[in-house]
Scaffold this active site. Structure first.
Site, PDB file in Angstrom:
ATOM      1  N   LYS A 112     -10.799  -0.824   9.901  1.00  0.00           N
ATOM      2  CA  LYS A 112     -10.883  -1.988   9.017  1.00  0.00           C
ATOM      3  C   LYS A 112     -11.302  -3.246   9.763  1.00  0.00           C
ATOM      4  O   LYS A 112     -11.287  -4.347   9.197  1.00  0.00           O
ATOM      5  CB  LYS A 112      -9.523  -2.219   8.337  1.00  0.00           C
TER       6      LYS A 112
ATOM      7  N   CYS B 296      -4.581   2.386  -3.852  1.00  0.00           N
ATOM      8  CA  CYS B 296      -3.381   2.897  -3.184  1.00  0.00           C
ATOM      9  C   CYS B 296      -2.224   1.919  -3.343  1.00  0.00           C
ATOM     10  O   CYS B 296      -1.459   1.685  -2.393  1.00  0.00           O
ATOM     11  CB  CYS B 296      -3.628   3.155  -1.705  1.00  0.00           C
TER      12      CYS B 296
ATOM     13  N   HIS C 206       0.859  -1.186   0.000  1.00  0.00           N
ATOM     14  CA  HIS C 206       0.000   0.000   0.000  1.00  0.00           C
ATOM     15  C   HIS C 206       0.902   1.245   0.000  1.00  0.00           C
ATOM     16  O   HIS C 206       2.006   1.210   0.530  1.00  0.00           O
ATOM     17  CB  HIS C 206      -0.839  -0.054   1.286  1.00  0.00           C
TER      18      HIS C 206
ATOM     19  N   GLN D 283      -4.429  -5.327   6.801  1.00  0.00           N
ATOM     20  CA  GLN D 283      -5.371  -6.275   6.206  1.00  0.00           C
ATOM     21  C   GLN D 283      -5.406  -7.603   6.949  1.00  0.00           C
ATOM     22  O   GLN D 283      -6.340  -8.376   6.769  1.00  0.00           O
ATOM     23  CB  GLN D 283      -5.013  -6.525   4.733  1.00  0.00           C
TER      24      GLN D 283
ATOM     25  N   ASP E 276       3.078  -4.414   8.149  1.00  0.00           N
ATOM     26  CA  ASP E 276       1.826  -3.694   7.964  1.00  0.00           C
ATOM     27  C   ASP E 276       0.707  -4.721   8.102  1.00  0.00           C
ATOM     28  O   ASP E 276       0.481  -5.530   7.206  1.00  0.00           O
ATOM     29  CB  ASP E 276       1.828  -3.049   6.567  1.00  0.00           C
TER      30      ASP E 276
END
Ligand code: PLP
Ligand code: PLP
Lengths: 146, 414, 414, 146
Positions: B231, B371, B127, B208, B205
């Protein structure tokens, strides 16, 4: 207007067979911009002679709306003198395609090429005129399209 | 199994927005969960309840409300720490979201430690929030940013990592645990093993991953970990940065201001204990509380059930989508290596046009670069369409998506 | 006048928390409004309504919810711009609060423009958030931080400013429009006139001013302006940084990530238009909407009425507090030069003990250094007690405060 | 316990007349710390001989709770050997003053001086011993007080 209705015959056709698509190698001015949110990206090349747009081509990536509007825009522009090009407004393109009521996000797809054209124009004028006040106005014009 | 299924059927009623219709009275089919998820009443009400009953600034005052407010705020920190198995609550810093978390690391760790010639390694499927901060940092420092490539199956080419590590110049390897475009789950064990072997720090990261599967920070063994509340049923405006204490202790402060100081004098200042040193100013208290409520909700369902539900949906969706003529799906078909995010392109129709037409049928999917423009360049496409699932989605909703794609085919005469 | 009074009497019912009791069933008397204010139902409900009906990520998607969400988010920007008379919405950047706003300036403007030997001028009565970021910046750059002194009346000594400006080295003068400890309203016209005369930029910390009086950015003439939503009926986690466009255009990006970019390639990136260049990542959408609702609420009351109400309360409180034996009030008694914030000390009793005892009577006041330790050193005290008012406070509540102070006197045998 | 009840005679007295208040110029170890949130700030000076605290004084700024607890702590500490000082727990002080049920924010006022004492002790031990494991434990002890 329902969402699918936007995609009438003409738009679908233009998206597959865009008009004036390509590059002009010996352009007098060229400009590139993109839509930061959706990634649509358009280049416009212009040939200018006697204060008139004698040729115009665009290329890039975009949705059907973007492609159709770019096609229409280049058709409208070709042959016009610079003063006339300056006066092209968003509705000149939207109405041609029945897109007056497009929602806000998609308006940016529809008008990206107009923004690029105006930017190309002021780049050209800045190089060929020194009527700086007018250029500022044009710059503002381009920025305030959406 | 029976009871899990009815669990998932029942929970839709907790989400008021799922009762909505859009456009011409079409029931909403929300399939943009990788972008942000919807919120259950339990989360919405926890925020209202905070403002109606406990609102006050935290940490500093002695009166009753301040005491209550501090308590619910810090209790949420404990819940979140527990949820992803953080052993030391001092390592958990509240931020606005994943983007701020990664930028915090780039400023407070990166600026003091990255020098000319150093290398930071990221991946082709990151991202923008895990690329741009490192571009800014490496450009400022005269360091280099390198990319682990991706194979045609949507998986990382770890040989690239070996190559960079072999230079001896790598200071950080940063990667997403799950790609927000392809759903690929990174081979985290191998990556971290390789980095640890040569003493290189790792940032994950988790934006997700944390919403969709059991994540155990202790077990992962990384040094930095970031994710966002919005999220995973939580409110917008709140996220988490976790940093291993031994690393966190070496970091400079990020923002200066209230709460992060120990003593301020005119010309010098000393810092508060961890994690407060990195939480300057009035924090987003209400949304921390809301995030805590989201954690409670997910804990009750159980993250293994969440993952199982999504595997079932994803399998079904991959099957159905494969049957659509002219539709191309990106990434691996191996369900064990991917989450519930499916990117696709439909013949020569631009994703915006796909999204617009299916939106007319009530279906919310994302189209564009997500993104992840570096990945788009790698895939050699301008954009993709993306459907992404969460706990409240159903197979029936996937059927609606498929039907609406048929409409796209009709309009575009495919 | 009659109608304004009943306006203020009626609005208490909008604030559910004011119906609460604390400790031994004592009605809550909330007098810590300089720290954070309570929220009316209109604000709380606007956040719930956002999540129940419109929640989606903004700017990027074409589906119905995303359209609605983007619309309410951007509408709030317009409301806020209008509220403080910002002519160009591109100049209004959403941040977490005043602290982040000032740090953003220190990073994105300060790091590129401040050089060795430069001077940044602040004041002795600043909040830590308007001191520490400048300490960090000046220390990094080998620049100097200087302080405009304060006289015994709690007003700034502008001769100090003249002295610093005369060096020709000052690059920024930063000050709060209203002190959060003394309530002093800075002589903003004079300060800005002096700075403009020599082309020096000015930053105003408006955290205490915007909630309590009409503020007109256009008229102030400063270059940077910061304030927080939670101190003016809005939710926690949202605030505003305004920067004059000509200055904003010269600034580097702050956070890298989604939404702030135009095109990302592997090794270079171009930036989005203003203000988005400075709003990386998923913003705190719901709280922006809530902030908009707070602005609506205050607009309906009218900021001149807010100020008039607070003047009346402050006058009354100053009178009553002056009658308490052994109680010392800091700052000016000139009501036109101060807002509704009263700091005091009570004989030799430590402010924490004062706060604790009045809390037993249901009264919430703040005690401590109020994130203003430089000011505490200047006043030569370890701490003060502070009562601060807002639109829902009443004279009766001030009477309860006075009574609870009598209890302090009894316990400490004053 | 109501809020005002905390402030019984003993606490009010200690706050006005703290015991062992002051400095020891020729201390063997001194330590300073402050409470970031409320601004309370305490220094403790120790004289140590034969592994025993022969003298202890504190000074600083703090509320009545902080002053009373510091007074009690120094009274308890004086004369104890270092092993005994290590073992002083928060309840040894709180119970002395009837403050077992103090709320969380005020606990930090009550225990600041204990934290400073433990930090002083490990500073001393680090200089005089090389039993580093024990010191780590003490450090943790001090940090985990609140
Ligand atoms: C004058 C002043 N500046 C800055 C701040 C910091 O605001 P925030 O904590 O919302 O970032 C405050 C409030 O605490 C304040 O009163
Ligand atoms: C993998 C990944 N990383 C980072 C982000 C950024 O998260 P946020 O926008 O909450 O800061 C996202 C979401 O957009 C994401 O999917």
């Amino acid at each position: 207007m329902s969402n699918a209705d936007i995609y009438h015959e003409m738009i679908v056709d233009y998206s597959r067979n865009p008009v004036n698509y390509g590059k002009i190698e010996d352009h007098d001015v060229t400009f590139h911009d993109s839509n930061p949110l959706c990634g649509d990206s358009i280049d416009i090349d212009l040939k200018i002679a006697d204060n008139k747009v004698t040729d115009i081509k665009f290329h890039g990536k975009g949705c059907a709306i973007c492609m159709a509007c770019s096609s229409v825009l280049t058709e409208i522009t070709k042959g016009k003198n610079l003063e006339e090009v300056r006066k092209i407004e968003k509705n000149d393109i939207l109405s041609e395609l029945g897109l007056e009521h497009l929602q806000a996000v998609r308006i940016k797809c529809a008008l990206l090429s107009l923004k690029v054209l105006k930017s190309a124009l002021y780049t050209y004028l800045a190089d060929h005129l020194d009527d700086s006040q007018d250029i500022d106005k044009l710059k503002e014009d381009a920025a305030s399209l959406y | 199994m029976q009871s899990t299924q009815s669990l998932f059927e029942n929970l839709r009623k907790d989400f008021p927005i799922l009762q909505r219709t859009v456009r011409d009275n079409k029931p909403l089919v929300y399939l943009d969960n990788a972008s942000t998820t919807q919120k259950p009443n339990q989360v919405i009400d926890s925020i209202s309840n905070y403002y109606q009953n406990h609102n006050a600034n935290i940490h500093r005052a002695v009166y009753a409300l301040a005491e209550e407010s501090t308590e619910v705020y810090e209790a949420a920190r404990d819940k979140i720490a527990n949820f992803i198995n953080i052993k030391n609550r001092q390592e958990l810093i509240f931020v606005r979201g994943t983007t701020e978390a990664i930028n915090l690391v780039a400023y407070a760790w990166g600026r003091p430690f990255i020098k000319e010639g150093d290398i930071i390694v990221t991946t082709e499927y990151e991202h923008h929030s895990n690329i741009v901060p490192w571009q800014l940092l490496t450009q400022e420092k005269g360091a280099k940013l390198e990319y682990i490539g991706m194979d045609d199956n949507g998986e990382l080419i770890l040989d690239d990592l070996d190559k960079y590590l072999a230079t001896g110049k790598v200071k950080l390897v940063t990667f997403s645990l799950m790609s927000n475009v392809l759903g690929t789950i990174s081979d985290v064990e191998k990556i971290i093993e390789k980095c640890k072997a040569v003493g290189v720090l790792t940032l994950i990261d988790g934006a997700q991953a944390v919403p969709h599967m059991k994540v155990d920070i202790e077990k992962l063994g990384c040094d930095f970990f970031a994710f966002s509340g919005h999220k995973m049923l939580g409110p917008t405006g709140i996220g988490v940065l976790w940093v291993r204490k031994s690393v966190l202790e070496t970091m400079s402060p990020f923002h200066g201001g209230g709460d992060m100081i120990r003593e301020v004098h005119k010309y010098e200042t000393t810092w508060n204990d961890l994690p407060y040193k990195f939480e300057a100013g009035t924090p987003n208290i209400a949304d921390v509380v809301g995030f805590g409520a989201a954690i409670d909700y997910l804990t009750k369902i159980g993250m293994d059930n969440v993952r199982a539900h999504e595997i079932e949906l994803t399998k079904y969706a991959l099957e159905k989508l494969s049957e659509v003529k002219g539709l191309h799906i990106y990434g691996t078909k191996d369900i064990s290596k991917r989450g519930g995010v499916i990117s696709f392109n439909f013949a020569d129709v631009h994703p915006h046009d796909v999204a617009q037409i299916v939106d007319g049928e009530g279906v919310a999917i994302r189209s564009g670069h997500h993104c992840a423009q570096v990945l788009m360049e790698r895939l050699n496409v301008a954009a993709t369409s993306r459907a992404s699932f969460y706990i409240y989605n159903t197979k029936e909703e996937i059927d609606v998506l498929i039907n609406s794609l048929n409409k796209v085919a009709k309009v575009f005469k495919l």
